[in-house]
Scaffold this motif. Structure first.
Motif, short mmCIF file in Angstrom:
data_model
loop_
_atom_site.label_atom_id
_atom_site.label_comp_id
_atom_site.label_asym_id
_atom_site.label_seq_id
_atom_site.Cartn_x
_atom_site.Cartn_y
_atom_site.Cartn_z
N ASN A 21 0.84 -1.20 0.00
CA ASN A 21 0.00 0.00 0.00
C ASN A 21 0.88 1.25 0.00
O ASN A 21 1.63 1.48 0.95
CB ASN A 21 -0.90 0.01 1.23
CG ASN A 21 -1.95 -1.08 1.18
OD1 ASN A 21 -3.03 -0.89 0.64
ND2 ASN A 21 -1.62 -2.24 1.73
N ILE A 22 0.79 2.04 -1.06
CA ILE A 22 1.55 3.29 -1.15
C ILE A 22 0.57 4.42 -0.82
O ILE A 22 -0.13 4.95 -1.69
CB ILE A 22 2.16 3.48 -2.54
CG1 ILE A 22 2.91 2.22 -2.98
CG2 ILE A 22 3.09 4.70 -2.55
CD1 ILE A 22 4.00 1.78 -2.03
N VAL A 23 0.48 4.74 0.47
CA VAL A 23 -0.52 5.69 0.95
C VAL A 23 0.10 6.50 2.10
O VAL A 23 1.19 6.20 2.59
CB VAL A 23 -1.79 4.97 1.46
CG1 VAL A 23 -2.50 4.25 0.31
CG2 VAL A 23 -1.44 3.97 2.56
N ARG B 133 4.46 9.37 3.30
CA ARG B 133 4.18 8.41 2.23
C ARG B 133 5.50 7.89 1.66
O ARG B 133 6.49 8.60 1.60
CB ARG B 133 3.35 9.13 1.14
CG ARG B 133 3.10 8.30 -0.11
CD ARG B 133 2.09 9.00 -1.02
NE ARG B 133 2.37 10.42 -1.19
CZ ARG B 133 3.19 10.92 -2.11
NH1 ARG B 133 3.83 10.12 -2.94
NH2 ARG B 133 3.37 12.23 -2.20
N LEU C 142 10.55 3.76 -1.33
CA LEU C 142 9.60 3.06 -2.21
C LEU C 142 10.32 2.01 -3.05
O LEU C 142 9.86 0.86 -3.15
CB LEU C 142 8.90 4.07 -3.11
CG LEU C 142 8.03 3.49 -4.24
CD1 LEU C 142 6.92 2.63 -3.68
CD2 LEU C 142 7.48 4.62 -5.11
N LEU D 192 0.81 -3.16 -6.32
CA LEU D 192 0.91 -1.86 -5.66
C LEU D 192 -0.47 -1.23 -5.60
O LEU D 192 -1.13 -1.07 -6.63
CB LEU D 192 1.86 -0.94 -6.42
CG LEU D 192 3.32 -1.37 -6.51
CD1 LEU D 192 4.11 -0.38 -7.35
CD2 LEU D 192 3.94 -1.51 -5.14
N TYR D 193 -0.91 -0.91 -4.38
CA TYR D 193 -2.16 -0.16 -4.22
C TYR D 193 -1.79 1.31 -4.02
O TYR D 193 -1.03 1.66 -3.12
CB TYR D 193 -2.95 -0.66 -3.00
CG TYR D 193 -4.16 0.20 -2.72
CD1 TYR D 193 -5.36 -0.02 -3.38
CD2 TYR D 193 -4.08 1.26 -1.82
CE1 TYR D 193 -6.46 0.80 -3.15
CE2 TYR D 193 -5.17 2.08 -1.58
CZ TYR D 193 -6.35 1.85 -2.25
OH TYR D 193 -7.42 2.65 -2.02
N PHE D 194 -2.35 2.16 -4.88
CA PHE D 194 -2.07 3.59 -4.73
C PHE D 194 -3.18 4.40 -5.39
O PHE D 194 -3.86 3.92 -6.30
CB PHE D 194 -0.71 3.96 -5.34
CG PHE D 194 -0.58 3.69 -6.82
CD1 PHE D 194 -0.71 4.71 -7.74
CD2 PHE D 194 -0.31 2.41 -7.29
CE1 PHE D 194 -0.57 4.47 -9.10
CE2 PHE D 194 -0.18 2.17 -8.65
CZ PHE D 194 -0.31 3.19 -9.55
N GLU D 195 -3.38 5.58 -4.89
CA GLU D 195 -4.38 6.51 -5.42
C GLU D 195 -3.65 7.79 -5.83
O GLU D 195 -3.59 8.75 -5.07
CB GLU D 195 -5.46 6.79 -4.36
CG GLU D 195 -6.26 5.56 -3.97
CD GLU D 195 -7.25 5.84 -2.86
OE1 GLU D 195 -7.11 6.88 -2.19
OE2 GLU D 195 -8.17 5.02 -2.66
N ARG D 196 -3.08 7.76 -7.00
CA ARG D 196 -2.26 8.87 -7.50
C ARG D 196 -1.20 9.28 -6.48
O ARG D 196 -0.84 10.44 -6.36
CB ARG D 196 -3.14 10.07 -7.88
CG ARG D 196 -4.01 9.78 -9.08
CD ARG D 196 -4.64 11.03 -9.64
NE ARG D 196 -5.64 11.58 -8.75
CZ ARG D 196 -6.37 12.66 -9.03
NH1 ARG D 196 -6.19 13.30 -10.16
NH2 ARG D 196 -7.27 13.10 -8.17
N SER D 197 -0.73 8.28 -5.71
CA SER D 197 0.22 8.56 -4.65
C SER D 197 1.64 8.14 -4.99
O SER D 197 2.54 8.25 -4.16
CB SER D 197 -0.23 7.88 -3.35
OG SER D 197 -0.54 6.52 -3.57
N ILE D 198 1.86 7.64 -6.20
CA ILE D 198 3.21 7.36 -6.68
C ILE D 198 3.59 8.49 -7.63
O ILE D 198 2.92 8.73 -8.64
CB ILE D 198 3.31 6.01 -7.39
CG1 ILE D 198 3.02 4.88 -6.39
CG2 ILE D 198 4.70 5.82 -7.99
CD1 ILE D 198 3.08 3.50 -6.99
#
Length: 268
Positions: free
Chosen positions: A79-81, A92, A98, A114-120
């Motif tokens: 989770n990339i949050v 983050r 990362l 990878l779970y991300f919401e425009r967070s990478i």
């Protein structure tokens, strides 16, 4: 037969054993079903572990393998949050942190999600695939490159032809040569293959060219799509005529191949 891959996600309870009573579920109990129903078990990294370092991923993998898991059926979810813990230097995961997370996870698991919401960030995105591969360049000799990888890999290659281990190679576009797992020597080739497999969304086991043909051997748990640079005159699957016709796209031809382990020959 199903056309798509099946992935079941469950929060880890081997490394963080508090999760079992919290969730009322035993992740290891899913392992026999993974074999019976042919799915990948995607182990989700529990939120209480997000402040820990990347060294946790090999340990998580080891505990599932000790419980009898087939390593080929295990994947990890990162989770990339924004983390709720007090972490440094950033809330983050970015940059080196990362990339280390993805690198360690890629070494320990056959697949990384990878779970991300425009967070990478845009600066990190180009490095993620390379970091997860675990591939390395062993040596260079002029224009020849020796590459080694535990899984299939793409080697940057700005040409429409190449030799792999001395033989003409058909699986490449003008950006990369696509290689199976293992150690390979890639060198220039002045002769174009009869046709090229530009992309393949399956595990490439081996490939070769013959006088008029590009041949691939692959393995896939879902329908495998091969992108060809031209229309083949004939297609053979496991040395038998294959009736599914290729579909034309603006820059390539697309053919859907069945799941499982097969040999496909494209005769041009």
């Amino acid at each position: 037969m199903p056309r798509t891959d099946l992935v079941v996600t469950q929060i880890d309870d081997r490394f963080d054993d508090r999760m079992r009573p919290f969730l009322g579920a035993d992740t290891v109990g899913l392992l026999p079903l993974a074999e019976e129903l042919d799915f990948t078990l995607l182990v989700e990294d529990p939120a209480p572990l997000w402040s820990l370092g990347p060294e946790r991923y090999p340990e998580i993998a080891r505990r599932y393998e000790q419980a009898g898991a087939d390593a080929r059926r295990l994947a990890i979810d990162i989770n990339i949050v924004e983390r709720y813990q007090q972490v440094y230097p950033t809330r983050r995961q970015v940059g080196g942190e990362l990339l280390r997370l993805v690198s360690e996870a890629g070494e320990a698991f056959s697949r990384v999600a990878l779970y991300f919401e425009r967070s990478i960030g845009a600066a990190d995105l180009p490095f993620l695939a390379r970091t997860a591969q675990g591939a390395r360049i062993v040596s260079r000799d002029g224009a020849s490159v020796v590459v080694e990888s535990p899984r299939p890999v793409g080697l940057a290659w700005k040409a429409a032809s190449a030799r792999v281990n001395g033989d003409s190679w058909p699986v490449l576009d003008r950006e990369a040569v696509w290689l199976p797992a293992g150690r390979h020597t890639v060198s220039p080739d002045e002769t174009l293959p009869p046709g090229r497999v530009l992309r393949l969304n399956a595990t490439l086991e081996s490939a070769e060219t013959r006088e008029r043909s590009a041949i691939i051997r692959y393995r896939s748990s879902s329908v495998a799509y091969a992108l060809l640079d031209r229309k083949p005159e004939q297609v053979f699957l496991d040395r038998e005529p294959f009736a599914v016709p290729p579909e034309q796209a603006p820059t390539h031809w697309l053919i859907a191949l069945p799941r499982g382990a097969h040999e496909a020959e494209f005769r041009f």
